[in-house]
Design a protein around this motif. Structure first.
Motif, PDB file in Angstrom:
ATOM      1  N   GLY A 107     -25.713-114.421  18.444  1.00 50.77           N
ATOM      2  CA  GLY A 107     -27.011-113.965  18.923  1.00 50.77           C
ATOM      3  C   GLY A 107     -27.006-113.509  20.364  1.00 50.77           C
ATOM      4  N   LEU A 108     -25.880-113.551  21.057  1.00 52.45           N
ATOM      5  CA  LEU A 108     -25.790-113.154  22.468  1.00 52.45           C
ATOM      6  C   LEU A 108     -25.273-111.726  22.570  1.00 52.45           C
ATOM      7  CD1 LEU A 108     -24.364-116.359  24.194  1.00 52.45           C
ATOM      8  CD2 LEU A 108     -26.693-115.491  24.264  1.00 52.45           C
ATOM      9  N   ALA A 109     -26.124-110.786  22.233  1.00 52.02           N
ATOM     10  CA  ALA A 109     -25.791-109.365  22.357  1.00 52.02           C
ATOM     11  C   ALA A 109     -27.053-108.621  22.756  1.00 52.02           C
ATOM     12  CB  ALA A 109     -25.240-108.808  21.047  1.00 52.02           C
ATOM     13  N   VAL A 110     -26.886-107.622  23.616  1.00 51.87           N
ATOM     14  CA  VAL A 110     -28.057-106.829  24.015  1.00 51.87           C
ATOM     15  C   VAL A 110     -28.649-106.110  22.815  1.00 51.87           C
ATOM     16  CG1 VAL A 110     -28.831-104.923  25.480  1.00 51.87           C
ATOM     17  CG2 VAL A 110     -27.150-106.562  26.346  1.00 51.87           C
ATOM     18  N   LEU A 111     -27.778-105.585  21.944  1.00 49.96           N
ATOM     19  CA  LEU A 111     -28.221-104.843  20.764  1.00 49.96           C
ATOM     20  C   LEU A 111     -27.334-105.256  19.590  1.00 49.96           C
ATOM     21  CD1 LEU A 111     -30.085-102.589  19.669  1.00 49.96           C
ATOM     22  CD2 LEU A 111     -28.312-100.952  20.286  1.00 49.96           C
ATOM     23  N   ASP A 112     -27.862-106.062  18.710  1.00 44.19           N
ATOM     24  CA  ASP A 112     -27.096-106.547  17.566  1.00 44.19           C
ATOM     25  C   ASP A 112     -27.676-105.923  16.298  1.00 44.19           C
ATOM     26  OD1 ASP A 112     -25.412-107.853  15.902  1.00 44.19           O
ATOM     27  OD2 ASP A 112     -26.358-109.815  16.067  1.00 44.19           O
ATOM     28  N   PHE A 113     -27.013-104.869  15.807  1.00 42.91           N
ATOM     29  CA  PHE A 113     -27.512-104.222  14.602  1.00 42.91           C
ATOM     30  C   PHE A 113     -26.364-103.953  13.644  1.00 42.91           C
ATOM     31  CE2 PHE A 113     -26.087-100.827  17.160  1.00 42.91           C
ATOM     32  CZ  PHE A 113     -25.961 -99.688  16.405  1.00 42.91           C
ATOM     33  N   SER A 114     -26.706-103.510  12.468  1.00 51.27           N
ATOM     34  CA  SER A 114     -25.751-103.512  11.354  1.00 51.27           C
ATOM     35  C   SER A 114     -24.680-102.436  11.445  1.00 51.27           C
ATOM     36  CB  SER A 114     -26.514-103.350  10.032  1.00 51.27           C
ATOM     37  OG  SER A 114     -27.259-102.151  10.043  1.00 51.27           O
ATOM     38  N   LEU A 115     -24.842-101.450  12.312  1.00 50.48           N
ATOM     39  CA  LEU A 115     -23.870-100.361  12.415  1.00 50.48           C
ATOM     40  C   LEU A 115     -23.191-100.367  13.778  1.00 50.48           C
ATOM     41  CD1 LEU A 115     -25.924 -97.488  10.724  1.00 50.48           C
ATOM     42  CD2 LEU A 115     -24.226 -98.982   9.679  1.00 50.48           C
ATOM     43  N   GLY A 116     -22.811-101.533  14.249  1.00 47.55           N
ATOM     44  CA  GLY A 116     -22.240-101.652  15.586  1.00 47.55           C
ATOM     45  C   GLY A 116     -20.942-100.891  15.761  1.00 47.55           C
ATOM     46  N   ILE A 117     -20.076-100.901  14.754  1.00 44.74           N
ATOM     47  CA  ILE A 117     -18.782-100.216  14.878  1.00 44.74           C
ATOM     48  C   ILE A 117     -18.984 -98.702  14.937  1.00 44.74           C
ATOM     49  CG2 ILE A 117     -16.690 -99.664  13.584  1.00 44.74           C
ATOM     50  CD1 ILE A 117     -16.415-102.515  12.848  1.00 44.74           C
ATOM     51  N   LEU A 118     -19.890 -98.174  14.121  1.00 48.03           N
ATOM     52  CA  LEU A 118     -20.161 -96.734  14.176  1.00 48.03           C
ATOM     53  C   LEU A 118     -20.741 -96.345  15.532  1.00 48.03           C
ATOM     54  CD1 LEU A 118     -21.657 -95.995  10.634  1.00 48.03           C
ATOM     55  CD2 LEU A 118     -19.326 -95.652  11.458  1.00 48.03           C
ATOM     56  N   TYR A 119     -21.556 -97.215  16.104  1.00 47.14           N
ATOM     57  CA  TYR A 119     -22.109 -96.968  17.442  1.00 47.14           C
ATOM     58  C   TYR A 119     -20.988 -96.888  18.477  1.00 47.14           C
ATOM     59  CZ  TYR A 119     -24.518 -98.020  21.838  1.00 47.14           C
ATOM     60  OH  TYR A 119     -24.965 -97.997  23.129  1.00 47.14           O
ATOM     61  N   LEU A 120     -20.031 -97.808  18.406  1.00 48.38           N
ATOM     62  CA  LEU A 120     -18.914 -97.803  19.355  1.00 48.38           C
ATOM     63  C   LEU A 120     -18.078 -96.529  19.233  1.00 48.38           C
ATOM     64  CD1 LEU A 120     -17.650-101.500  19.175  1.00 48.38           C
ATOM     65  CD2 LEU A 120     -18.731-100.378  21.115  1.00 48.38           C
ATOM     66  N   LEU A 121     -17.812 -96.106  17.997  1.00 52.54           N
ATOM     67  CA  LEU A 121     -17.025 -94.881  17.796  1.00 52.54           C
ATOM     68  C   LEU A 121     -17.773 -93.662  18.324  1.00 52.54           C
ATOM     69  CD1 LEU A 121     -15.604 -95.514  14.204  1.00 52.54           C
ATOM     70  CD2 LEU A 121     -14.357 -95.614  16.361  1.00 52.54           C
ATOM     71  N   ALA A 122     -19.092 -93.631  18.115  1.00 55.37           N
ATOM     72  CA  ALA A 122     -19.883 -92.489  18.592  1.00 55.37           C
ATOM     73  C   ALA A 122     -19.914 -92.437  20.113  1.00 55.37           C
ATOM     74  CB  ALA A 122     -21.306 -92.580  18.028  1.00 55.37           C
ATOM     75  N   VAL A 123     -20.117 -93.595  20.748  1.00 58.18           N
ATOM     76  CA  VAL A 123     -20.199 -93.647  22.209  1.00 58.18           C
ATOM     77  C   VAL A 123     -18.859 -93.245  22.841  1.00 58.18           C
ATOM     78  CG1 VAL A 123     -20.348 -95.271  24.133  1.00 58.18           C
ATOM     79  CG2 VAL A 123     -22.101 -95.278  22.391  1.00 58.18           C
ATOM     80  N   SER A 124     -17.760 -93.739  22.291  1.00 64.27           N
ATOM     81  CA  SER A 124     -16.451 -93.391  22.851  1.00 64.27           C
ATOM     82  C   SER A 124     -16.142 -91.904  22.668  1.00 64.27           C
ATOM     83  CB  SER A 124     -15.361 -94.242  22.193  1.00 64.27           C
ATOM     84  OG  SER A 124     -15.276 -93.955  20.802  1.00 64.27           O
ATOM     85  N   SER A 125     -16.679 -91.297  21.616  1.00 63.66           N
ATOM     86  CA  SER A 125     -16.439 -89.867  21.404  1.00 63.66           C
ATOM     87  C   SER A 125     -17.202 -89.008  22.409  1.00 63.66           C
ATOM     88  CB  SER A 125     -16.856 -89.474  19.983  1.00 63.66           C
ATOM     89  OG  SER A 125     -16.120 -90.191  19.023  1.00 63.66           O
ATOM     90  N   VAL A 126     -18.429 -89.425  22.743  1.00 62.88           N
ATOM     91  CA  VAL A 126     -19.236 -88.632  23.677  1.00 62.88           C
ATOM     92  C   VAL A 126     -18.630 -88.654  25.072  1.00 62.88           C
ATOM     93  CG1 VAL A 126     -21.521 -88.450  24.750  1.00 62.88           C
ATOM     94  CG2 VAL A 126     -21.325 -88.970  22.328  1.00 62.88           C
ATOM     95  N   ALA A 127     -17.963 -89.755  25.452  1.00 61.54           N
ATOM     96  CA  ALA A 127     -17.353 -89.840  26.784  1.00 61.54           C
ATOM     97  C   ALA A 127     -16.322 -88.744  27.005  1.00 61.54           C
ATOM     98  CB  ALA A 127     -16.718 -91.214  26.968  1.00 61.54           C
ATOM     99  N   THR A 128     -15.745 -88.209  25.936  1.00 65.87           N
ATOM    100  CA  THR A 128     -14.764 -87.125  26.066  1.00 65.87           C
ATOM    101  C   THR A 128     -15.391 -85.881  26.673  1.00 65.87           C
ATOM    102  OG1 THR A 128     -13.716 -87.980  24.065  1.00 65.87           O
ATOM    103  CG2 THR A 128     -13.025 -85.818  24.808  1.00 65.87           C
ATOM    104  N   TYR A 129     -16.677 -85.638  26.388  1.00 62.18           N
ATOM    105  CA  TYR A 129     -17.340 -84.444  26.914  1.00 62.18           C
ATOM    106  C   TYR A 129     -17.437 -84.487  28.432  1.00 62.18           C
ATOM    107  CZ  TYR A 129     -18.668 -83.188  22.164  1.00 62.18           C
ATOM    108  OH  TYR A 129     -18.633 -82.840  20.835  1.00 62.18           O
ATOM    109  N   GLY A 130     -17.615 -85.681  29.006  1.00 65.89           N
ATOM    110  CA  GLY A 130     -17.676 -85.796  30.462  1.00 65.89           C
ATOM    111  C   GLY A 130     -16.370 -85.386  31.115  1.00 65.89           C
ATOM    112  N   ILE A 131     -15.244 -85.789  30.520  1.00 66.71           N
ATOM    113  CA  ILE A 131     -13.931 -85.401  31.053  1.00 66.71           C
ATOM    114  C   ILE A 131     -13.740 -83.898  30.955  1.00 66.71           C
ATOM    115  CG2 ILE A 131     -11.454 -85.622  30.651  1.00 66.71           C
ATOM    116  CD1 ILE A 131     -11.975 -88.492  29.745  1.00 66.71           C
TER     117      ILE A 131
END
Length: 359
Positions: free
Chosen positions: A95-119
């Motif tokens: 229960g110690l998470a800022v955002l605990d939802f059912s698609l956490g792994i997909l969220y991580l993959l999406a966030v890491s992909s967007v960081a590529t655009y900044g580079i």
């Protein structure tokens, strides 16, 4: 208001940890290579991270005259923000998470992909051939090795049957996934090294070829943003590795509080005084949220420190490889091995009627 304070208490230690990873790296590499690490600023160099940040922020910002200044400034911001957004779904305890939802792994993959655009933005907008080549290398490398990471994560999902990070951790109470999936764990670590542009896979910022790669023309605050984004990504990938393969905040089975509690109950069931001790131990651990939260955070932090040390150890030990070797290793070695495991593991799980995903 309480929610904002709660989120700050969750995120601020992460930001401080990102700063101190730099100090830990220089101290560890100094010890491995028999040279001095930071040991003057503060006690044992503890204030070195703040001294570095202050020095870089106070430096004069220099921008190329022919640069696209909007993307030149926006690129580092995107990279830093999206490298820190991944921490919002990390469970530091039940229960110690800022955002605990059912698609956490997909969220991580999406966030890491967007960081590529900044580079890519930062390298293209600087109007420098070194920065542009570094951005192209980094983009191709990140896209290639994201496929390695997502394929390894797919096998974890087949074991747990869930995309929620908390459920994946709770599924490892008795057996960590690293035990039946040691080859996948090693491949995931290799992919994490490439995903964070760490040596020996830091071809996007190879000093001998590209000066500093995609942030050659950046200085002052934009450089600090890239610097923090790199070490934030290292910490995030270390935590993800811990969550997926090392049981997250769970202790090993023989050290878990439930196991010790049950052992006390079995051994001293007939002794009234020990029964009282068992009840007090159970109440103190299970029903005290402060104590349980601190213990869970300490366990997760200890495992994460081990993975961070592995990142530093590899950097101090291995030479940089050529870029074509890096890409060839991804597409002709790691990817076929992962595809073989993707076919093999479900067959083994299905034969033992242990497949968590129903067909």
């Amino acid at each position: 208001m309480f929610s904002i304070i709660y989120d700050l208490f969750m995120i601020l230690p992460v930001l401080i940890a990102v700063a101190f990873v730099t100090v830990a790296e220089r101290k560890a590499m100094g010890s491995m290579q028999r040279r001095l690490g930071p040991n003057i600023t503060g006690v044992w160099g503890t204030l070195q991270a703040f001294a570095d940040a202050l020095k870089l922020i106070l430096k004069e910002n220099v921008s190329p005259t022919q640069a696209n200044l909007i993307f030149f400034w926006f690129g580092p911001v995107i990279t830093l923000v999206f490298s820190l957004l991944g921490f919002s779904v990390i469970p530091f305890g039940p229960g110690l998470a800022v955002l605990d939802f059912s698609l956490g792994i997909l969220y991580l993959l999406a966030v890491s992909s967007v960081a590529t655009y900044g580079i890519l933005m930062a390298g293209w907008s600087a109007n420098s051939k070194y920065a542009f080549l570094g951005a192209l290398r980094s983009t191709a490398q990140l896209i290639s090795y994201e496929l390695i990471l997502s394929s390894a994560i797919l096998l974890v999902i087949l074991f747990s049957g869930s995309l929620n990070l908390t459920e994946i951790i709770e599924d490892q109470i008795h057996t960590w996934y690293v035990m039946p999936m040691i080859p996948i764990f090693i491949i995931f670590l290799i992919g994490a090294l490439a995903e964070t542009n760490r040596s020996p896979m830091d071809l996007a910022e190879a000093e001998s070829e590209l000066v500093s790669g995609f942030f050659t023309e950046h200085s002052s605050v934009p450089f600090v943003s890239f610097f923090l984004a790199e070490y934030g990504s290292i910490l995030l990938m270390s935590i993800i590795t811990t969550v997926l393969f090392l049981g997250g905040y769970n202790l090993p089975f023989f050290l878990s509080f439930k196991f010790i509690n049950d052992l006390i109950w079995i051994l001293f069931n007939e002794i009234n005084s020990m029964r009282v001790v068992q009840e007090q131990f159970s109440y103190f651990i299970e029903y005290n949220p402060v104590v349980s939260g601190m213990l869970n955070g300490f366990v997760l932090g200890t495992k994460t420190c081990f993975i961070v040390f592995c990142f530093i150890w590899v950097r101090a030990s291995m030479p940089r490889i050529r870029y074509d070797q890096l890409m060839q290793f991804c597409w002709t070695v790691l990817l076929p091995i992962l595809f073989a495991f993707i076919f093999l593991f479900p067959c083994i799980l299905y034969s033992f009627d242990s497949l968590a995903v129903s067909f």
